[in-house]
Design an enzyme around this catalytic site. Sequence first.
Site, PDB file in Angstrom:
ATOM      1  N   ASP A   1     100.439  82.845  76.983  1.00 24.45           N
ATOM      2  CA  ASP A   1     100.435  83.185  75.558  1.00 24.45           C
ATOM      3  C   ASP A   1      99.598  82.173  74.790  1.00 24.45           C
ATOM      4  OD1 ASP A   1     101.332  84.528  73.113  1.00 24.45           O
ATOM      5  OD2 ASP A   1     102.673  82.807  72.841  1.00 24.45           O
ATOM      6  N   ALA A   2      99.794  80.903  75.090  1.00 26.43           N
ATOM      7  CA  ALA A   2      99.038  79.837  74.419  1.00 26.43           C
ATOM      8  C   ALA A   2      97.562  79.881  74.813  1.00 26.43           C
ATOM      9  CB  ALA A   2      99.642  78.481  74.749  1.00 26.43           C
TER      10      ALA A   2
END
Length: 138
Positions: free
Chosen positions: A22-23
Amino acid sequence: MEESLKENPKDVNALTLAYLGDAVFELEVRKRLFATGSHKVEKLHKRTTGIVNAASQSAYFGKLEPILTEEEAAVYHRGRNGKTLTAAKHQKISDYRRATGFEAVFGYLFLKGDTERISELMDICFSDIPVESNQAAE
C-alpha cells in the site's frame, strides 16, 4: 535496502505484504503526480486519493492480471484471500479484497528489490490516467 527489510518475501504474511505494498503503490503514485509539474498540494492530494483507493486498485488489477507472472499471481491470491480484521469502509468487499491482493504484489516486489517490475506495472496502471501539463495543473 535496510537490513531489516532483507527477509525472504515468500515467508512474509500476505497481509503484511499488502501493508507494505500500500505504501509502495502510494509513493509511486505520488512520485508520478509530482513529476507532472503540479506542486499544489490540494490538487496532488485529490488526484492521489482518487487513485489510491480500493475501487481504483481493483480496476488496476484487472489491467495487470493478464500479465502477472505465476509467482505474482500466487502472491495476489494470498493477499486477496487473507483474513482481515477490519471491514472495508465505503468500499465493496470484493474491491477491498482485490485491492489487498494488488497491494500484496507491490509489497512482494519491493521486498524482492524488483523496482524495474514495479515501474513496469505502474506504467500499465497509469496508461489511461491523464497527465496534466505544468500550466494546466497549476
